[in-house]
Design a protein around this motif. Structure first.
Motif, PDB file in Angstrom:
ATOM      1  N   LEU A 117       0.815  -1.214   0.000  1.00 57.09           N
ATOM      2  CA  LEU A 117       0.000   0.000   0.000  1.00 57.09           C
ATOM      3  C   LEU A 117       0.850   1.266   0.000  1.00 57.09           C
ATOM      4  N   THR A 118       2.040   1.193   0.589  1.00 54.75           N
ATOM      5  CA  THR A 118       2.929   2.352   0.585  1.00 54.75           C
ATOM      6  C   THR A 118       3.295   2.739  -0.840  1.00 54.75           C
ATOM      7  N   GLY A 119       3.774   1.762  -1.596  1.00 56.05           N
ATOM      8  CA  GLY A 119       4.124   2.026  -2.984  1.00 56.05           C
ATOM      9  C   GLY A 119       2.923   2.414  -3.819  1.00 56.05           C
ATOM     10  N   MET A 120       1.797   1.753  -3.584  1.00 58.02           N
ATOM     11  CA  MET A 120       0.610   2.080  -4.364  1.00 58.02           C
ATOM     12  C   MET A 120       0.118   3.494  -4.066  1.00 58.02           C
ATOM     13  N   THR A 121       0.309   3.965  -2.824  1.00 54.21           N
ATOM     14  CA  THR A 121      -0.049   5.342  -2.493  1.00 54.21           C
ATOM     15  C   THR A 121       0.738   6.319  -3.358  1.00 54.21           C
ATOM     16  N   ALA A 122       2.038   6.085  -3.480  1.00 54.31           N
ATOM     17  CA  ALA A 122       2.868   6.937  -4.334  1.00 54.31           C
ATOM     18  C   ALA A 122       2.400   6.867  -5.777  1.00 54.31           C
ATOM     19  N   TYR A 123       2.067   5.681  -6.227  1.00 49.07           N
ATOM     20  CA  TYR A 123       1.640   5.464  -7.617  1.00 49.07           C
ATOM     21  C   TYR A 123       0.331   6.196  -7.918  1.00 49.07           C
ATOM     22  N   VAL A 124      -0.656   6.043  -7.044  1.00 44.30           N
ATOM     23  CA  VAL A 124      -1.951   6.695  -7.246  1.00 44.30           C
ATOM     24  C   VAL A 124      -1.797   8.209  -7.241  1.00 44.30           C
ATOM     25  N   GLY A 125      -1.003   8.727  -6.287  1.00 44.75           N
ATOM     26  CA  GLY A 125      -0.820  10.172  -6.202  1.00 44.75           C
ATOM     27  C   GLY A 125      -0.224  10.760  -7.466  1.00 44.75           C
ATOM     28  N   LEU A 126       0.781  10.077  -8.015  1.00 45.43           N
ATOM     29  CA  LEU A 126       1.441  10.583  -9.222  1.00 45.43           C
ATOM     30  C   LEU A 126       0.608  10.358 -10.473  1.00 45.43           C
ATOM     31  N   LYS A 127       0.092   9.139 -10.624  1.00 45.03           N
ATOM     32  CA  LYS A 127      -0.588   8.763 -11.863  1.00 45.03           C
ATOM     33  C   LYS A 127      -1.977   9.368 -11.983  1.00 45.03           C
ATOM     34  N   ARG A 128      -2.762   9.282 -10.933  1.00 46.36           N
ATOM     35  CA  ARG A 128      -4.171   9.684 -11.037  1.00 46.36           C
ATOM     36  C   ARG A 128      -4.392  11.109 -10.531  1.00 46.36           C
ATOM     37  N   CYS A 129      -3.859  11.442  -9.370  1.00 44.11           N
ATOM     38  CA  CYS A 129      -4.169  12.744  -8.771  1.00 44.11           C
ATOM     39  C   CYS A 129      -3.401  13.884  -9.433  1.00 44.11           C
ATOM     40  N   ILE A 130      -2.100  13.689  -9.631  1.00 46.25           N
ATOM     41  CA  ILE A 130      -1.303  14.708 -10.308  1.00 46.25           C
ATOM     42  C   ILE A 130      -1.370  14.532 -11.820  1.00 46.25           C
ATOM     43  N   ASP A 131      -1.560  13.302 -12.275  1.00 45.18           N
ATOM     44  CA  ASP A 131      -1.558  13.004 -13.709  1.00 45.18           C
ATOM     45  C   ASP A 131      -0.240  13.468 -14.326  1.00 45.18           C
ATOM     46  N   LEU A 132       0.845  13.026 -13.704  1.00 43.69           N
ATOM     47  CA  LEU A 132       2.177  13.480 -14.065  1.00 43.69           C
ATOM     48  C   LEU A 132       2.567  13.000 -15.460  1.00 43.69           C
ATOM     49  N   LYS A 133       3.125  13.922 -16.240  1.00 43.45           N
ATOM     50  CA  LYS A 133       3.573  13.617 -17.596  1.00 43.45           C
ATOM     51  C   LYS A 133       5.100  13.652 -17.649  1.00 43.45           C
ATOM     52  N   ALA A 134       5.654  12.915 -18.611  1.00 42.99           N
ATOM     53  CA  ALA A 134       7.090  12.965 -18.849  1.00 42.99           C
ATOM     54  C   ALA A 134       7.505  14.402 -19.140  1.00 42.99           C
ATOM     55  N   ASP A 135       8.667  14.775 -18.641  1.00 41.55           N
ATOM     56  CA  ASP A 135       9.250  16.108 -18.825  1.00 41.55           C
ATOM     57  C   ASP A 135       8.612  17.175 -17.939  1.00 41.55           C
ATOM     58  N   GLU A 136       7.605  16.829 -17.139  1.00 41.24           N
ATOM     59  CA  GLU A 136       7.104  17.775 -16.148  1.00 41.24           C
ATOM     60  C   GLU A 136       7.982  17.707 -14.899  1.00 41.24           C
ATOM     61  N   THR A 137       7.795  18.695 -14.025  1.00 37.69           N
ATOM     62  CA  THR A 137       8.567  18.769 -12.794  1.00 37.69           C
ATOM     63  C   THR A 137       7.645  18.582 -11.597  1.00 37.69           C
ATOM     64  N   VAL A 138       8.061  17.728 -10.657  1.00 41.72           N
ATOM     65  CA  VAL A 138       7.241  17.449  -9.482  1.00 41.72           C
ATOM     66  C   VAL A 138       8.086  17.597  -8.222  1.00 41.72           C
ATOM     67  N   TRP A 139       7.459  18.165  -7.197  1.00 38.19           N
ATOM     68  CA  TRP A 139       8.091  18.289  -5.878  1.00 38.19           C
ATOM     69  C   TRP A 139       7.517  17.198  -4.987  1.00 38.19           C
ATOM     70  N   ILE A 140       8.404  16.370  -4.412  1.00 36.59           N
ATOM     71  CA  ILE A 140       8.021  15.303  -3.493  1.00 36.59           C
ATOM     72  C   ILE A 140       8.447  15.704  -2.088  1.00 36.59           C
ATOM     73  N   SER A 141       7.491  15.934  -1.193  1.00 37.21           N
ATOM     74  CA  SER A 141       7.833  16.232   0.196  1.00 37.21           C
ATOM     75  C   SER A 141       8.069  14.935   0.960  1.00 37.21           C
ATOM     76  N   ALA A 142       8.768  15.042   2.109  1.00 40.70           N
ATOM     77  CA  ALA A 142       9.149  13.848   2.882  1.00 40.70           C
ATOM     78  C   ALA A 142       9.797  12.818   1.969  1.00 40.70           C
ATOM     79  N   GLY A 143      10.739  13.295   1.162  1.00 41.90           N
ATOM     80  CA  GLY A 143      11.317  12.458   0.114  1.00 41.90           C
ATOM     81  C   GLY A 143      12.088  11.255   0.613  1.00 41.90           C
ATOM     82  N   ALA A 144      12.561  11.273   1.848  1.00 48.84           N
ATOM     83  CA  ALA A 144      13.292  10.131   2.388  1.00 48.84           C
ATOM     84  C   ALA A 144      12.385   9.178   3.152  1.00 48.84           C
ATOM     85  N   GLY A 145      11.088   9.489   3.220  1.00 44.01           N
ATOM     86  CA  GLY A 145      10.142   8.621   3.904  1.00 44.01           C
ATOM     87  C   GLY A 145       9.677   7.478   3.023  1.00 44.01           C
TER      88      GLY A 145
END
Length: 331
Positions: A127-155
């Motif tokens: 679920l930890t990995g899937m949380t990251a996946y859902v946030g990027l893929k569905r909520c942000i809808d991140l595209k190649a060559d876009e820029t994203v800020w990840i908070s708590a990056g070492a968590g």
């Protein structure tokens, strides 16, 4: 057989302490018809558990006082009266915070540990990995060559999100607390990383590090990070909000940031989410993760404490930054 387990003794006000927990012992019966007895090997602690210690229902019921707590767990079947499980099978459940339990077999997920270590099903492959996946893929809808800020990056979620975003072809800036964690974020692919603890102006530090604004922001922290993100996001930026750990131990309401008008001025899109609402994405997550791991684009890192008696300390350590990657307890 005997099993030790952790009980919550009182709902904490403000930051929890070790006095809010107690170690108890229970008798575990032989499994009945259709039941299995499982001995846990790995247990998970997660920030969302703080909400369950409030005594109020949020999106999930609160923990019961004086009863075994619940959380992600991976263990092995010790004895079985269920046709689908045999002794030695690895299984995942929500029967954490205890050494052993009996449950109907239908409540378990059997795991294939031939290619993935069992503990990683509580982290990057769970679920930890899937949380990251859902946030990027569905909520942000991140595209190649876009820029994203990840908070708590070492968590746990943040480190997965860094690697997933890079595998998707994005540019990543991460924030983390301390030079060691900043170095870790860079080692797993972040193009830039900022030590928020030493930044006088977090928004400026992030912009300077990545060379401008960001298209997406993955919210794990809240508080001062949230305020800075509203400055750093470009027009039509997108926010995926899965956690706000900086606020979880607040004893009362906090002032709102004074730059909320940026939400309107920049036409920002904000999506809060609970990963269990997005299980339709599970097949895609498994497929992409398998390909990324096989290609060496994604690796797991865990911080491990040992013994059921250290569950409370492991949980409390989440709020003081003791973990790099996923925090786990090994039994």
């Amino acid at each position: 057989m005997k099993s030790r387990e952790i009980h919550l003794t009182a709902y904490p006000k403000g930051e929890p302490t070790s006095s809010n927990f107690e170690l108890a012992e229970a008798d575990i019966a032989e499994p009945g018809d259709g039941e299995v007895r499982v001995v846990n090997k790995w247990l998970s602690v997660d920030p969302y558990m703080r909400g369950r210690m409030s005594g109020m229902r949020t999106y999930i019921d609160p923990f019961k006082l004086g009863a075994p707590m619940e959380g992600g767990a991976v263990g092995q079947v010790e004895s079985s009266n269920h046709k689908d499980f045999t002794e030695g099978d690895w299984v995942m459940s929500m029967h954490g915070w205890r050494e052993a339990y009996v449950t109907p077999g239908e409540g378990l997920q059997k795991l294939d540990t031939s290619h993935i270590p069992p503990e990683d099903f509580l982290g990057i492959a769970g679920l930890t990995g899937m949380t990251a996946y859902v946030g990027l893929k569905r909520c942000i809808d991140l595209k190649a060559d876009e820029t994203v800020w990840i908070s708590a990056g070492a968590g746990a979620v943040g480190s997965a999100a860094i690697q997933f975003a890079k595998a998707m072809g994005a540019k990543v800036v991460a924030t983390a607390g301390g030079s060691d964690k900043v170095a870790y974020c860079k080692s797993i692919g972040a193009d830039a990383a900022v030590d928020y603890k030493s930044a006088d102006n977090l928004a400026k530090a992030v912009k300077d590090a990545i060379g401008g604004g960001v298209d997406g922001y993955f919210e794990n922290v809240g508080g001062t990070h949230w305020t800075a993100a509203l400055e750093v996001l470009k027009p039509k930026g997108r926010i995926a909000a899965c956690g706000m750990i900086q606020r979880y131990n607040d004893a009362g309401a906090q002032p709102l940031p004074d730059n909320l008008t940026n939400i309107v001025a920049k036409s920002l899109r904000i999506q809060g989410f609970i990963v269990s609402d997005h299980f339709d994405m599970l097949p895609d997550f498994i497929s992409d993760l398998g390909q990324w791991m096989a290609a060496g684009k994604v690796t797991a890192r865990n911080t491990v404490k040992e013994g059921i008696e250290n569950m409370p300390n492991a949980f409390l350590g989440l709020f003081t930054g003791e973990n790099t990657g996923k925090m786990l307890v090994k039994l």
